[in-house]
Design an enzyme around this catalytic site. Structure first.
Site, PDB file in Angstrom:
ATOM      1  N   HIS A 138       0.904  -0.919  -0.209  1.00  0.00           N
ATOM      2  CA  HIS A 138       0.444  -0.227   0.071  1.00  0.00           C
ATOM      3  C   HIS A 138       1.433   1.565  -0.229  1.00  0.00           C
ATOM      4  O   HIS A 138       0.455   1.737  -0.930  1.00  0.00           O
ATOM      5  CB  HIS A 138      -0.949  -0.724   1.412  1.00  0.00           C
ATOM      6  CG  HIS A 138      -1.978  -1.215   1.189  1.00  0.00           C
ATOM      7  ND1 HIS A 138      -2.689  -1.502   0.294  1.00  0.00           N
ATOM      8  CD2 HIS A 138      -2.226  -1.794   2.409  1.00  0.00           C
ATOM      9  CE1 HIS A 138      -3.809  -2.610   0.287  1.00  0.00           C
ATOM     10  NE2 HIS A 138      -3.015  -3.277   1.160  1.00  0.00           N
ATOM     11  N   CYS A 181      -7.059  -6.825   4.170  1.00  0.00           N
ATOM     12  CA  CYS A 181      -8.015  -6.498   5.101  1.00  0.00           C
ATOM     13  C   CYS A 181      -9.201  -6.923   4.215  1.00  0.00           C
ATOM     14  O   CYS A 181     -10.342  -7.518   4.705  1.00  0.00           O
ATOM     15  CB  CYS A 181      -8.279  -5.135   4.236  1.00  0.00           C
ATOM     16  SG  CYS A 181      -8.800  -4.276   2.666  1.00  0.00           S
ATOM     17  N   TYR A 228      -8.298  -2.012  20.825  1.00  0.00           N
ATOM     18  CA  TYR A 228      -9.463  -1.083  20.767  1.00  0.00           C
ATOM     19  C   TYR A 228     -10.611  -0.579  21.327  1.00  0.00           C
ATOM     20  O   TYR A 228     -11.413   0.759  21.116  1.00  0.00           O
ATOM     21  CB  TYR A 228      -9.601  -2.168  18.989  1.00  0.00           C
ATOM     22  CG  TYR A 228      -8.523  -2.871  18.199  1.00  0.00           C
ATOM     23  CD1 TYR A 228      -8.344  -2.059  17.855  1.00  0.00           C
ATOM     24  CD2 TYR A 228      -8.224  -3.869  18.462  1.00  0.00           C
ATOM     25  CE1 TYR A 228      -7.270  -2.322  16.947  1.00  0.00           C
ATOM     26  CE2 TYR A 228      -6.784  -4.370  17.736  1.00  0.00           C
ATOM     27  CZ  TYR A 228      -6.693  -3.456  16.929  1.00  0.00           C
ATOM     28  OH  TYR A 228      -4.928  -4.185  16.627  1.00  0.00           O
ATOM     29  N   PHE A 248      13.564   8.827   2.745  1.00  0.00           N
ATOM     30  CA  PHE A 248      11.931   8.549   3.394  1.00  0.00           C
ATOM     31  C   PHE A 248      11.348   7.777   3.443  1.00  0.00           C
ATOM     32  O   PHE A 248      11.589   6.456   2.701  1.00  0.00           O
ATOM     33  CB  PHE A 248      11.234   9.798   2.054  1.00  0.00           C
ATOM     34  CG  PHE A 248      11.297  10.825   1.661  1.00  0.00           C
ATOM     35  CD1 PHE A 248      12.790  11.499   1.264  1.00  0.00           C
ATOM     36  CD2 PHE A 248      10.508  12.042   2.144  1.00  0.00           C
ATOM     37  CE1 PHE A 248      13.135  12.648   1.406  1.00  0.00           C
ATOM     38  CE2 PHE A 248      11.056  13.248   1.849  1.00  0.00           C
ATOM     39  CZ  PHE A 248      12.348  13.636   2.017  1.00  0.00           C
TER      40      PHE A 248
HETATM   41  C1  LIG Z   1      -5.308  -9.980   7.211  1.00  0.00           C
HETATM   42  C2  LIG Z   1      -5.640  -8.479   7.774  1.00  0.00           C
HETATM   43  C3  LIG Z   1      -6.061  -7.729   7.808  1.00  0.00           C
HETATM   44  C4  LIG Z   1      -5.962  -6.300   7.651  1.00  0.00           C
HETATM   45  N1  LIG Z   1      -6.490  -5.472   7.143  1.00  0.00           N
HETATM   46  C5  LIG Z   1      -7.006  -4.256   7.277  1.00  0.00           C
HETATM   47  C6  LIG Z   1      -8.267  -2.988   7.690  1.00  0.00           C
HETATM   48  O1  LIG Z   1      -9.634  -3.936   7.405  1.00  0.00           O
HETATM   49  N2  LIG Z   1      -7.839  -2.018   7.671  1.00  0.00           N
HETATM   50  C7  LIG Z   1      -6.727  -1.308   8.018  1.00  0.00           C
HETATM   51  O2  LIG Z   1      -6.533   0.081   7.987  1.00  0.00           O
HETATM   52  N3  LIG Z   1      -5.104  -1.511   7.601  1.00  0.00           N
HETATM   53  C8  LIG Z   1      -5.787  -3.377   7.916  1.00  0.00           C
HETATM   54  N4  LIG Z   1      -4.772  -4.184   7.511  1.00  0.00           N
HETATM   55  C9  LIG Z   1      -3.542  -4.074   7.873  1.00  0.00           C
HETATM   56  C10 LIG Z   1      -2.744  -3.536   6.298  1.00  0.00           C
HETATM   57  O3  LIG Z   1      -2.547  -4.313   5.321  1.00  0.00           O
HETATM   58  C11 LIG Z   1      -1.068  -2.712   6.609  1.00  0.00           C
HETATM   59  O4  LIG Z   1      -0.864  -1.782   7.861  1.00  0.00           O
HETATM   60  C12 LIG Z   1      -0.721  -2.882   5.360  1.00  0.00           C
HETATM   61  O5  LIG Z   1      -0.704  -3.561   4.129  1.00  0.00           O
HETATM   62  C13 LIG Z   1       0.425  -1.687   5.182  1.00  0.00           C
HETATM   63  O6  LIG Z   1       1.062  -1.946   4.028  1.00  0.00           O
HETATM   64  P1  LIG Z   1       2.472  -1.133   3.878  1.00  0.00           P
HETATM   65  O7  LIG Z   1       2.491  -1.156   2.283  1.00  0.00           O
HETATM   66  O8  LIG Z   1       3.146  -0.388   5.041  1.00  0.00           O
HETATM   67  O9  LIG Z   1       2.914  -2.907   3.977  1.00  0.00           O
HETATM   68  P2  LIG Z   1       2.582  -3.917   4.032  1.00  0.00           P
HETATM   69  O10 LIG Z   1       1.680  -4.241   3.126  1.00  0.00           O
HETATM   70  O11 LIG Z   1       3.548  -4.707   4.460  1.00  0.00           O
HETATM   71  O12 LIG Z   1       4.259  -4.621   2.406  1.00  0.00           O
HETATM   72  C14 LIG Z   1       5.741  -4.437   2.770  1.00  0.00           C
HETATM   73  C15 LIG Z   1       6.657  -5.016   1.330  1.00  0.00           C
HETATM   74  O13 LIG Z   1       7.090  -4.383   1.360  1.00  0.00           O
HETATM   75  C16 LIG Z   1       7.713  -6.103   0.554  1.00  0.00           C
HETATM   76  N5  LIG Z   1       9.087  -6.079   0.976  1.00  0.00           N
HETATM   77  C17 LIG Z   1       9.216  -5.420   2.158  1.00  0.00           C
HETATM   78  N6  LIG Z   1      10.765  -5.972   2.616  1.00  0.00           N
HETATM   79  C18 LIG Z   1      11.452  -6.852   1.478  1.00  0.00           C
HETATM   80  C19 LIG Z   1      13.175  -6.212   0.813  1.00  0.00           C
HETATM   81  N7  LIG Z   1      13.879  -5.901   1.842  1.00  0.00           N
HETATM   82  N8  LIG Z   1      12.772  -6.280  -0.291  1.00  0.00           N
HETATM   83  C20 LIG Z   1      11.920  -6.563  -0.570  1.00  0.00           C
HETATM   84  N9  LIG Z   1      10.378  -5.967  -0.907  1.00  0.00           N
HETATM   85  C21 LIG Z   1      10.743  -6.063   0.430  1.00  0.00           C
HETATM   86  C22 LIG Z   1       7.311  -6.581   1.062  1.00  0.00           C
HETATM   87  O14 LIG Z   1       6.833  -8.017   0.321  1.00  0.00           O
HETATM   88  C23 LIG Z   1       5.432  -6.429   1.056  1.00  0.00           C
HETATM   89  O15 LIG Z   1       4.893  -6.436  -0.100  1.00  0.00           O
HETATM   90  C24 LIG Z   1      -5.085  -5.577   7.821  1.00  0.00           C
HETATM   91  C25 LIG Z   1      -3.868  -6.981   7.632  1.00  0.00           C
HETATM   92  C26 LIG Z   1      -3.701  -8.044   7.744  1.00  0.00           C
HETATM   93  C27 LIG Z   1      -2.492  -8.783   7.865  1.00  0.00           C
END
Ligand SMILES: Cc1cc2nc3c(=O)[nH]c(=O)nc-3n(C[C@H](O)[C@H](O)[C@H](O)COP(=O)(O)OP(=O)(O)OC[C@H]3O[C@@H](n4cnc5c(N)ncnc54)[C@H](O)[C@@H]3O)c2cc1C
Length: 453
Positions: free
Chosen positions: A10, A42, A186, A276
């Site tokens: 995301h 989610c 929560y 960043f």
């Molecule tokens: C089951 C579930 C339900 C959820 N429901 C909700 C909800 O209803 N509402 C809500 O707001 N949030 C929800 N969340 C939380 C939300 O999914 C996360 O906050 C969100 O995915 C964060 O996005 P992000 O891009 O910061 O990190 P992440 O989703 O963790 O993505 C990080 C990415 O970085 C990549 N990566 C990591 N390290 C490396 C590396 N060294 N080299 C290359 N690639 C790498 C990974 O493969 C991944 O694709 C939920 C989470 C889960 C697990």
């Protein structure tokens, strides 16, 4: 300008789509260890539960779509080293095993988080699964086909959503948590008791105040979970005990909280000006306390990713902070919360006052009128609103978004009493229950004041 982005769910996808438009001349490269981008976790429980049938709907972008924006996509590339002095990246192509080296002028760290896997004896057994990404969701669906007894460890919102999905699928579900009640981060107890009673009535076994001691298996696959209080037979275990930021790559190189969450300023810049960061790998400014907190949510991730893109060249748009607002729909109950609860305030040592209102969501003359419980947490001295929680069979969860705005803008409970909200019998009452919380707070205050002569 060479921009490297590590991680594209995301935060990364938001940063990349914005940067492609804002800086068309830039050379943008994305490194993603997975084979997809933008998976909506989610929807995981809904997918596992069969509510979402077409998994493609759980993605809002693709590597091809980002490539069409002029971005170089290094999919299935794992970044293993970052030299922040020489501004170089080392990554391995997970398909060919080939190592590649690259340089950057600006780096966007969007590596997110990974589920915590405690060092419990037997944790490596088959059918003990994590619930975060698309592949894990598919594994859960596959393994659940032959499983009747399912144990969910961790009663946060993800654990609770998975419990619902499996109960609806006719499984025998046990929910284990070391805390005394579900969803304790929560919602306060009067709210979670309602959900727990609903779970018990549906035959879901709650094992609260229980810590998993070990797993045992038959033929390599988990068959029992033993806690400090008992042993549960199981065919499948889903571990949902929290998340840890994926930030080892920058350990010692940028400022972090104790849990490894990267600290960014209000422009998403780390302590290294060329780096960043956004999303689950970061701490967020938390308005109710004015400090930093670790609140891994997709909402925070997309906002921070967008801001990282906008502020990359010069500080343009500040992060307004977060209240950690979240909502849940579990069986017939809708609930949401924002900011501090009474419990979280106690844990943080913050003195608060709480006002609870019980009402119906619309007038009794309507064919149906569902009960609503709202609790507002305030600073008793400044009377500023610090948090709110709501629960009802009616969907009144949007009221918590309103309360989130109240916290962000520093509104007092007294101002809330007379804030203008619409009335229409289909939806609510002439005095909205948010107004009523303000009026109740004023009434309690006037009873406390010495009588005027
Ligand atoms: C089951 C579930 C339900 C959820 N429901 C909700 C909800 O209803 N509402 C809500 O707001 N949030 C929800 N969340 C939380 C939300 O999914 C996360 O906050 C969100 O995915 C964060 O996005 P992000 O891009 O910061 O990190 P992440 O989703 O963790 O993505 C990080 C990415 O970085 C990549 N990566 C990591 N390290 C490396 C590396 N060294 N080299 C290359 N690639 C790498 C990974 O493969 C991944 O694709 C939920 C989470 C889960 C697990």
């Amino acid at each position: 300008m060479k921009i490297a982005v590590i991680g594209s769910t995301h935060a990364g996808t938001a940063a990349v789509t914005n940067m492609a438009k804002l800086y068309p001349e830039a050379d943008i490269t994305v490194y993603e260890r997975n084979d997809n981008v933008s998976f909506l976790s989610c929807g995981l429980a809904l997918y596992v539960g069969g509510v979402v049938n077409d998994p493609q709907g759980l993605f809002y972008s693709s590597p091809q779509e980002l490539q069409n924006l002029g971005v170089t996509m290094k999919m299935q590339h794992d970044v293993e080293h970052i030299d922040t002095v020489r501004r170089t990246i080392e990554a391995t192509n997970l398909v060919t095993g080939k190592k590649i080296h690259d340089t950057y002028d600006k780096l966007i760290m969007t590596t997110g988080s990974w589920p915590v896997t405690p060092p419990i004896e037997g944790i490596g057994l088959d059918n003990i699964l994590l619930a975060k990404n698309y592949h894990q969701a598919n594994t859960i669906i596959e393994r659940a086909k032959d499983a009747q007894k399912v144990t969910v460890v961790g009663a946060g919102y993800i654990g609770v959503e998975i419990v619902e999905a499996f109960e609806k699928a006719g499984k025998d579900v046990t929910l284990i948590d070391g805390a005394g009640r579900i969803l304790n981060k929560y919602l306060d107890e009067e709210f979670t008791t309602m959900v727990e009673n609903d779970f018990k009535a549906r035959g879901i076994e709650l094992a609260m105040n229980e810590t998993v001691q070990h797993f045992e298996g038959t033929n390599g696959s988990v068959s029992t979970v033993t806690t400090n209080s008992g042993t549960y037979e199981t065919d499948l275990v889903i571990l949902c005990v929290g998340f840890r930021p994926n930030t080892d790559l920058l350990k010692g190189k940028v400022d972090m909280l104790d849990n490894g969450a990267i600290k960014v300023n209000e422009y998403m810049q780390t302590s290294d000006p060329e780096i960043f960061a956004a999303g689950d790998c970061c701490a967020v400014p938390y308005n109710p306390t004015g400090g930093h907190m670790y609140i891994p949510l997709a909402t925070n991730a997309v906002r921070m990713g967008t801001l990282a893109a906008r502020n990359l060249i010069e500080p343009t748009m500040k992060h307004v902070g977060t209240q950690g607002t979240s909502g849940l729909h579990i069986f017939d109950l809708n609930m949401a919360s924002t900011g501090l609860t009474e419990t979280s305030a106690q844990l943080l040592g913050i003195h608060v006052k709480n006002i609870t209102i019980e009402d119906t969501h619309r007038p009794a003359f309507m064919p149906t009128a569902e009960k609503v419980m709202l609790k507002v947490t305030i600073n008793p001295d400044s009377r500023r609103i610090l948090g709110a929680q709501v629960i009802s069979k009616a969907d009144v969860t949007q009221s918590i978004n309103t309360m989130s705005v109240c916290i962000q803008t520093g509104m007092t409970i007294d101002e809330l009493a007379y804030t203008d909200f619409f009335f229409q019998p289909h939806f609510n009452q002439p005095w909205n229950f948010l107004n009523k919380a303000g009026l109740e707070a004023q009434s309690q205050e006037s009873q406390r004041l010495p009588e005027l002569v």
